[in-house]
Design a protein around this motif. Structure first.
Motif, PDB file in Angstrom:
ATOM      1  N   ILE B  12      29.049  80.418  76.787  1.00  0.00           N
ATOM      2  CA  ILE B  12      28.558  80.730  78.175  1.00  0.00           C
ATOM      3  C   ILE B  12      27.002  80.936  78.102  1.00  0.00           C
ATOM      4  CG2 ILE B  12      28.682  82.765  79.920  1.00  0.00           C
ATOM      5  CD1 ILE B  12      31.515  83.269  78.511  1.00  0.00           C
ATOM      6  N   LYS B  13      26.443  79.970  78.959  1.00  0.00           N
ATOM      7  CA  LYS B  13      25.228  79.820  79.037  1.00  0.00           C
ATOM      8  C   LYS B  13      24.475  80.730  80.362  1.00  0.00           C
ATOM      9  CE  LYS B  13      25.524  76.789  75.724  1.00  0.00           C
ATOM     10  NZ  LYS B  13      25.170  76.996  74.329  1.00  0.00           N
ATOM     11  N   GLN B  16      21.061  78.842  84.804  1.00  0.00           N
ATOM     12  CA  GLN B  16      19.839  77.970  84.962  1.00  0.00           C
ATOM     13  C   GLN B  16      19.861  76.848  83.957  1.00  0.00           C
ATOM     14  OE1 GLN B  16      19.634  81.151  84.766  1.00  0.00           O
ATOM     15  NE2 GLN B  16      17.951  82.212  83.975  1.00  0.00           N
ATOM     16  N   VAL B  17      20.616  77.092  82.911  1.00  0.00           N
ATOM     17  CA  VAL B  17      20.623  75.922  81.772  1.00  0.00           C
ATOM     18  C   VAL B  17      21.530  74.936  82.430  1.00  0.00           C
ATOM     19  CG1 VAL B  17      21.582  75.559  79.572  1.00  0.00           C
ATOM     20  CG2 VAL B  17      20.445  77.768  79.836  1.00  0.00           C
ATOM     21  N   TYR B  18      22.549  75.236  83.134  1.00  0.00           N
ATOM     22  CA  TYR B  18      23.707  74.074  83.499  1.00  0.00           C
ATOM     23  C   TYR B  18      22.743  73.337  84.554  1.00  0.00           C
ATOM     24  CZ  TYR B  18      27.043  77.231  81.282  1.00  0.00           C
ATOM     25  OH  TYR B  18      27.742  77.771  80.571  1.00  0.00           O
ATOM     26  N   SER B  19      22.247  73.954  85.552  1.00  0.00           N
ATOM     27  CA  SER B  19      21.472  73.494  86.864  1.00  0.00           C
ATOM     28  C   SER B  19      20.329  72.254  86.271  1.00  0.00           C
ATOM     29  CB  SER B  19      20.717  74.510  87.433  1.00  0.00           C
ATOM     30  OG  SER B  19      21.626  75.539  87.763  1.00  0.00           O
ATOM     31  N   GLU B  20      19.372  72.754  85.088  1.00  0.00           N
ATOM     32  CA  GLU B  20      18.495  72.252  84.577  1.00  0.00           C
ATOM     33  C   GLU B  20      18.954  70.835  83.893  1.00  0.00           C
ATOM     34  OE1 GLU B  20      15.344  72.512  85.111  1.00  0.00           O
ATOM     35  OE2 GLU B  20      14.174  71.201  83.531  1.00  0.00           O
ATOM     36  N   HIS B 196      21.487  75.693  70.429  1.00  0.00           N
ATOM     37  CA  HIS B 196      22.569  75.930  71.154  1.00  0.00           C
ATOM     38  C   HIS B 196      23.535  77.213  70.900  1.00  0.00           C
ATOM     39  CE1 HIS B 196      25.606  75.042  67.659  1.00  0.00           C
ATOM     40  NE2 HIS B 196      24.465  74.300  67.629  1.00  0.00           N
ATOM     41  N   LYS B 197      22.733  78.158  70.011  1.00  0.00           N
ATOM     42  CA  LYS B 197      23.356  79.322  69.800  1.00  0.00           C
ATOM     43  C   LYS B 197      22.659  80.570  70.590  1.00  0.00           C
ATOM     44  CE  LYS B 197      25.250  77.553  65.639  1.00  0.00           C
ATOM     45  NZ  LYS B 197      25.465  77.984  64.110  1.00  0.00           N
ATOM     46  N   GLY B 198      22.157  81.215  70.107  1.00  0.00           N
ATOM     47  CA  GLY B 198      21.008  82.187  70.533  1.00  0.00           C
ATOM     48  C   GLY B 198      19.824  82.216  71.524  1.00  0.00           C
ATOM     49  N   LEU B 199      19.587  80.851  71.621  1.00  0.00           N
ATOM     50  CA  LEU B 199      18.425  80.296  72.519  1.00  0.00           C
ATOM     51  C   LEU B 199      19.325  79.735  73.745  1.00  0.00           C
ATOM     52  CD1 LEU B 199      16.115  78.730  70.322  1.00  0.00           C
ATOM     53  CD2 LEU B 199      16.133  80.967  71.118  1.00  0.00           C
ATOM     54  N   PHE B 200      20.809  79.554  73.773  1.00  0.00           N
ATOM     55  CA  PHE B 200      21.353  79.404  75.059  1.00  0.00           C
ATOM     56  C   PHE B 200      21.006  77.527  75.888  1.00  0.00           C
ATOM     57  CE2 PHE B 200      21.225  83.916  75.563  1.00  0.00           C
ATOM     58  CZ  PHE B 200      22.536  84.346  75.452  1.00  0.00           C
ATOM     59  N   GLY B 201      20.789  76.813  74.684  1.00  0.00           N
ATOM     60  CA  GLY B 201      20.715  75.545  75.047  1.00  0.00           C
ATOM     61  C   GLY B 201      22.159  74.823  74.680  1.00  0.00           C
ATOM     62  N   PRO B 202      22.102  73.673  75.095  1.00  0.00           N
ATOM     63  CA  PRO B 202      23.577  72.855  74.871  1.00  0.00           C
ATOM     64  C   PRO B 202      23.535  72.314  73.639  1.00  0.00           C
ATOM     65  CG  PRO B 202      21.731  71.610  76.125  1.00  0.00           C
ATOM     66  CD  PRO B 202      21.299  72.847  75.734  1.00  0.00           C
ATOM     67  N   SER B 255      15.028  74.669  77.222  1.00  0.00           N
ATOM     68  CA  SER B 255      13.920  75.525  77.781  1.00  0.00           C
ATOM     69  C   SER B 255      14.275  76.432  78.664  1.00  0.00           C
ATOM     70  CB  SER B 255      13.187  74.273  78.466  1.00  0.00           C
ATOM     71  OG  SER B 255      11.688  74.788  78.704  1.00  0.00           O
ATOM     72  N   LYS B 256      15.451  76.196  79.411  1.00  0.00           N
ATOM     73  CA  LYS B 256      15.696  77.278  80.356  1.00  0.00           C
ATOM     74  C   LYS B 256      16.445  78.608  79.525  1.00  0.00           C
ATOM     75  CE  LYS B 256      14.001  75.420  83.999  1.00  0.00           C
ATOM     76  NZ  LYS B 256      12.771  76.341  84.830  1.00  0.00           N
ATOM     77  N   GLY B 257      17.015  78.113  78.664  1.00  0.00           N
ATOM     78  CA  GLY B 257      17.616  79.230  77.888  1.00  0.00           C
ATOM     79  C   GLY B 257      16.572  79.840  77.159  1.00  0.00           C
ATOM     80  N   ILE B 258      15.514  79.411  76.423  1.00  0.00           N
ATOM     81  CA  ILE B 258      14.473  80.098  75.841  1.00  0.00           C
ATOM     82  C   ILE B 258      13.704  81.074  76.902  1.00  0.00           C
ATOM     83  CG2 ILE B 258      12.286  79.896  74.774  1.00  0.00           C
ATOM     84  CD1 ILE B 258      13.563  77.092  74.074  1.00  0.00           C
TER      85      ILE B 258
END
Lengths: 87, 376
Positions: B12-13, B16-20, B196-202, B255-258
């Motif tokens: 689960i991210k 804004q990660v998905y949108s970007e 793709h872990k704690g930074l929430f990227g894909p 980047s959005k995840g960060i």
């Protein structure tokens, strides 16, 4: 209008300079370096109006970014001439 | 569904990660650093913004020193194999993942030797200075164990590495985004982590940071969009380690995840600590459950390794997935060294790993199921 072109090693360095220049209100653009002034093949350059030459070089030097060369650019109807500038 | 496998990947991210990712694919989909047209420039902007965000998160001075990779394993390989040459010695910790152990062992035929820094199961290391040799070139430390969540004192180890002039490399795969990392304060020379872990990227994103002045040999060479007349790989970063087209949509999402992590840094840590305490306390109170590691939420990330008496760990995770749609991981977690340290090499363990998007209700539900279904 005359422009100043700073030829850089990497697009990352070009972006770094562009962001800082834009923050200072300078009109600045990243271009794919014209073949005639690209010493080692493909590269990216930062292009600013020549009146910003001094300030942009201060930014480059403060960042300790490596560059391949600095040129003045004069374009007329798509035909551009370049002259290497010496610091 | 309850997703407790965030140490493998955060599923689960932030929205804004998905949108970007979609926005980059639709509107910024040129090839970054290749050519100079508008779409290539927009793509370069996406990549550069991600570098800037990482600089802010990790206190890095120069965006050029961040190289994007496909995952943490690739970054670890670049770092380890880039530093170690014939007959060098490397110290790795007793909690290293196979993504460190295997690259190190692959260098044995070059005469590279390694020492495993012993640790208690709670993550208290022996004095590393006793293991430094004249030819010790590199120290690699897993910042947070992917089996127990134990946090290593990288500040202290970094100080010792700097004192002895040894390159200090940190595997931040399980810590980045969860706990504070500061390259300067912690004297980190090389950092590898997953995106793709704690930074929430894909998935398909990772990164390598290399401190200015450290020269690594390359594992992969190729087109970089720069210095194309040279038949040799560029010496400068990030181009040296970024041959081939980058994963621009993925890095945009990262980047959005960060940015999400930066905006919620302290809240993430507090929330995860609270859930970890609930989980550790709840499991520890069950007489048929053994919890591994230091069990102190102040000294661990939200990763809890445990076993249920007389139950195969993988059977437990299969059961929970099939019956309740609770996602955990059983087995050795690619960490043979950690399980050796925990004395669980024969049985492995069940791992529950949480994220900011998990809730107290989920932890309570999980604990109730464990108590009800596995009580002896």
């Amino acid at each position: 209008m005359k422009y100043c072109i700073i030829v850089l090693n990497s697009v990352t360095s070009a972006k770094r300079i562009e962001k800082t220049a834009l923050k200072e209100g300078m009109l600045c653009q990243i271009i794919h370096t014209p073949k005639v002034i690209s010493k080692f093949g493909c590269s990216h350059s930062v292009r600013v109006e020549e009146r910003h030459y001094k300030r942009i070089m201060e930014i480059v030097n403060n960042m300790d970014v490596k560059y391949q060369g600095i040129y003045s650019e004069l374009c007329e109807k798509g035909e551009c001439r370049y002259k290497e500038l010496r610091l | 569904m309850i997703y407790f496998d965030n140490a493998a990947t955060t599923m689960i991210k932030p929205q804004q990660v998905y949108s970007e990712i979609l926005d980059v694919m639709l509107h910024k989909g040129g090839n970054p650093g290749r050519g100079g047209h508008l779409m290539a420039d927009r793509a370069s902007d996406v990549i550069y913004k991600a570098r800037e965000n990482l600089c802010e998160l990790f206190n890095i001075n120069s965006p050029e020193n961040i190289c994007f990779t496909n995952n943490a394993t690739t970054a670890l390989n670049y770092g380890i194999k880039g530093v170690l040459k014939d007959n060098d010695h490397v110290i790795i910790s007793a909690f290293e993942h196979n993504s460190v152990l295997r690259p190190v062992c692959a260098l044995e035929d070059k005469g590279v030797t390694y020492t495993v820094l012993p640790s208690t199961p709670e993550g208290v290391f022996d004095n590393i200075e006793n293991y430094i040799r004249e030819n010790t070139k590199l120290i690699v430390i897993n910042h947070s164990s992917n089996v127990t969540g134990n946090i290593a004192d990288i500040g202290e180890i970094g100080r010792i590495a700097r004192k002895h002039g040894i390159i200090f490399m940190v595997d931040a795969s399980q810590s980045a985004g969860h706990i504070d990392i500061d390259m300067e304060r912690d004297n980190i020379d090389i950092l590898a982590c997953a995106g793709h872990k704690g930074l929430f990227g894909p998935q398909g994103t990772g990164l390598l940071y290399v401190r200015e002045g450290i020269k690594l040999s390359t594992l992969v060479e190729g087109g970089t969009g720069s210095m194309s007349e040279s038949i040799y790989q560029p010496e400068y970063l990030p181009d040296r380690f970024e041959s081939g087209t980058l994963n621009t949509p993925g890095i945009g999402g990262l980047s959005k995840g960060i940015e999400f992590v930066i905006s919620k840094k302290e809240r993430i840590r507090q929330h995860e600590k609270k859930l970890t305490k609930m989980l550790v306390d709840g499991l520890s109170s069950l007489p048929f459950v053994t919890v591994y590691g230091n069990k102190n939420p102040e000294k661990m990330t939200a990763v809890v390794g445990f076993n249920i008496k007389d139950r195969d760990c993988v059977c437990v995770t299969n059961y929970l997935s099939d019956k309740y749609k609770i996602m955990l991981r059983g087995g050795l977690h690619c960490s043979v060294l950690a399980h050796k340290t925990l004395k669980t090499s024969d049985c492995g363990c069940v791992r529950a790993s949480l994220s900011y998007f998990n809730t107290e209700n989920e932890v309570n539900k999980f604990l109730n199921i464990i108590d009800r279904d596995f009580k002896m």
